[in-house]
Design a protein around this motif. Structure first.
Motif, PDB file in Angstrom:
ATOM      1  N   TYR A 160      -9.845   0.639  -6.232  1.00 52.43           N
ATOM      2  CA  TYR A 160      -9.093  -0.623  -6.173  1.00 52.43           C
ATOM      3  C   TYR A 160      -9.924  -1.817  -6.632  1.00 52.43           C
ATOM      4  O   TYR A 160      -9.444  -2.658  -7.386  1.00 52.43           O
ATOM      5  N   ASP A 161     -11.160  -1.900  -6.173  1.00 53.85           N
ATOM      6  CA  ASP A 161     -11.989  -3.048  -6.537  1.00 53.85           C
ATOM      7  C   ASP A 161     -12.363  -3.042  -8.018  1.00 53.85           C
ATOM      8  O   ASP A 161     -12.739  -4.081  -8.571  1.00 53.85           O
ATOM      9  N   MET A 185      -2.880   5.633  -2.451  1.00 54.25           N
ATOM     10  CA  MET A 185      -3.708   4.427  -2.532  1.00 54.25           C
ATOM     11  C   MET A 185      -4.699   4.583  -3.680  1.00 54.25           C
ATOM     12  O   MET A 185      -5.176   5.695  -3.947  1.00 54.25           O
ATOM     13  N   CYS A 186      -5.021   3.466  -4.328  1.00 54.21           N
ATOM     14  CA  CYS A 186      -5.992   3.501  -5.419  1.00 54.21           C
ATOM     15  C   CYS A 186      -7.389   3.686  -4.854  1.00 54.21           C
ATOM     16  O   CYS A 186      -7.831   2.929  -3.978  1.00 54.21           O
ATOM     17  N   CYS A 245      -3.614  -3.623 -13.957  1.00 56.91           N
ATOM     18  CA  CYS A 245      -3.232  -3.260 -12.592  1.00 56.91           C
ATOM     19  C   CYS A 245      -3.093  -4.494 -11.711  1.00 56.91           C
ATOM     20  O   CYS A 245      -2.370  -4.472 -10.712  1.00 56.91           O
ATOM     21  N   ARG A 246      -3.789  -5.547 -12.056  1.00 58.45           N
ATOM     22  CA  ARG A 246      -3.760  -6.780 -11.270  1.00 58.45           C
ATOM     23  C   ARG A 246      -2.612  -7.694 -11.682  1.00 58.45           C
ATOM     24  O   ARG A 246      -2.221  -8.588 -10.921  1.00 58.45           O
ATOM     25  N   PRO A 258       0.826  -1.216   0.000  1.00 61.30           N
ATOM     26  CA  PRO A 258       0.000   0.000   0.000  1.00 61.30           C
ATOM     27  C   PRO A 258       0.858   1.262   0.000  1.00 61.30           C
ATOM     28  O   PRO A 258       1.820   1.376   0.770  1.00 61.30           O
ATOM     29  N   ARG A 260     -10.218  -1.880 -10.377  1.00 61.80           N
ATOM     30  CA  ARG A 260      -8.988  -1.700 -11.155  1.00 61.80           C
ATOM     31  C   ARG A 260      -8.933  -2.700 -12.304  1.00 61.80           C
ATOM     32  O   ARG A 260      -9.344  -3.845 -12.154  1.00 61.80           O
ATOM     33  N   CYS A 265       2.014   3.253 -10.837  1.00 60.72           N
ATOM     34  CA  CYS A 265       0.850   4.039 -11.253  1.00 60.72           C
ATOM     35  C   CYS A 265       1.253   5.375 -11.875  1.00 60.72           C
ATOM     36  O   CYS A 265       0.381   6.204 -12.153  1.00 60.72           O
TER      37      CYS A 265
END
Length: 242
Positions: free
Chosen positions: A142-143, A138-139, A149-150, A84, A145, A90
């Motif tokens: 995130y969920d 922090m993104c 990104c993963r 994190p 992305r 990014c």
């Protein structure tokens, strides 16, 4: 491929089988997409629904996601230094950021639109993804992305810092799930050529449009790629001598 619309899922499967596509992942992607279409046919899913799914990239995302889960115990994942607030990955190249599919673009825009007007990642670095919180790095989506990104990982955060500063460094890798998902999308696009347009989009432009308050239609219009971008990205990620 014929510009005539396929009349059934069986015909769509035949078209996928007839697509000539180069690349190390082509045979496996074809097999996985055929299995996806066969499953849809056996469950009575309508052709129109499946065509919309292919256009949006849902088969590619589901197949790529399953592949990513299978790589969860791989060495790049086990040795990743990602943490994190370590957001050097990014900091994006150019004004594109990365290639994403329509479903990803829609999800990313929806996640960021409520944050319109708030400071974004570009307050930390002018080239940072707008999805970042500039203070925590922090993104904020995130969920939602995208796959890139993963799948992008590094065992060395300093290598990521160096790359972000424009100095090449060894270490970061993109997991094979990314190539597979792009190849599945390329197969679907080729099978529907002349009937359904299957676009890709620039991650950073979608994110920027959302945080700057532009609606989804405008974001998709501004971020849409030229058709060859998907093929160029597949070529960039191809393993040596593929």
């Amino acid at each position: 491929m014929s510009g005539r619309a396929p009349k059934s899922l069986a015909e769509l499967r035949k078209r996928v089988g007839a697509v000539r596509l180069r690349g190390a992942d082509a045979a496996r992607a074809r097999q996985m997409l055929d299995l996806y279409l066969d499953t849809a046919e056996r469950h009575g899913q309508s052709l129109d629904v499946v065509l919309r799914e292919v256009k949006a990239g849902l088969p590619a995302l589901r197949i790529g996601g399953a592949e990513l889960q299978g790589q969860a115990a791989s060495e790049p994942v086990r040795t990743a230094a990602c943490a994190p607030g370590c957001a050097f990955c990014c900091i994006l190249a150019g004004d594109e950021g990365a290639v994403i599919l329509e479903a990803e673009a829609r999800h990313l825009h929806a996640a960021l639109a409520p944050l319109a007007g708030a400071p974004d990642g570009r307050a930390w670095s002018s080239r940072a993804c707008p999805a970042l919180d500039p203070d925590t790095r922090m993104c904020r989506a995130y969920d939602a992305r995208p796959m890139i990104c993963r799948t992008y990982l590094s065992p060395d955060s300093e290598a990521c810092r160096s790359i972000a500063e424009g100095v090449p460094a060894p270490g970061p890798v993109t997991l094979g799930a990314q190539r597979l998902y792009l190849t599945v999308q390329a197969l679907g696009r080729a099978a529907l050529a002349g009937h359904v347009t299957v676009p890709t989009y620039a991650l950073s432009r979608i994110a920027a449009a959302a945080v700057e308050g532009r609606d989804l239609s405008a974001a998709l219009r501004e971020a849409r790629h030229k058709p060859r971008t998907l093929d160029d990205e597949r070529a960039r990620l191809a393993p040596p001598h593929a």
